[in-house]
Design a protein around this motif. Sequence first.
Motif: not given
Length: 254
Positions: A22-46
């Motif tokens: 069911v894709n329930a949100i835990n701390h690990q998912m929050v941490t991984e989403l935060t890191a992912t969106f930080n990387d994507l925001q600063h990736n000029d090719t995305v």
Amino acid sequence: METIEIEKKENYAIVRLNRGKVNAINHQMVTELTATFNDLQHNDTVKGVILTGIPHFFSAGLDVIELYGYNEKEIAAFFADFGTLHVQLATFPKPLVCAITGYAPAGGCVLAVAADYRIMAAGDKYTIGLNEVAVNIQISNNLVNAYAFWIGTGLAHKYVLEGKLLHVEEALTCGLVDAVLPLEEVLVRAEEKMRHYLQADETIFKNTKQKLRNTWLSNLETDGAKDLGQAITLWWSPPIRAKMKAFVDNLQKK
């Protein structure tokens, strides 16, 4: 990454929530989403990001069963980081499209409401909304303001106090979602919308998005210490813990 998958296209990325049935949100998912969106925001090719889920579940919300077992330090960290993630998504400068592949209550809606455009799968049983009151979790000022930005202050106040979950057509009518399509077409339309957004000049899109969200983001609490303290205090209050235990027991029986 263990709770999400990232697919890179020519000039945009698809981030897929993929944690269990069911894709329930835990701390690990929050941490991984935060890191992912930080990387994507600063990736000029995305140049833009599509956030989606698995068939029938965008996200069923917070993993209350896991969160109920967190100690005081762990739950404080979770609430703080989840609040930070919402701020990060709300202020994400690039085009953000949400392909809602099914259920998206509470925490699922927290993620979706930050997007520029939301496409939801058609289905009589699918729901979306901020029903924190109904599940005994204190909602934040930031979430109330985000909800009100999209559906209007009156409806936001009414629905939040009722702990109401909206069925797909209700969500479309009030503006919480922008389009409803058969499940198999949701991601396809999201990619079409992304390609349309990316036709605009990158800087002009960024500046315009900021202007359009100004009334919302000007009230955004980036610290949220007061809200956080309130949520944590209520989380540990005996009456709330008793209600949460009953809720968790019921979930575990399913």
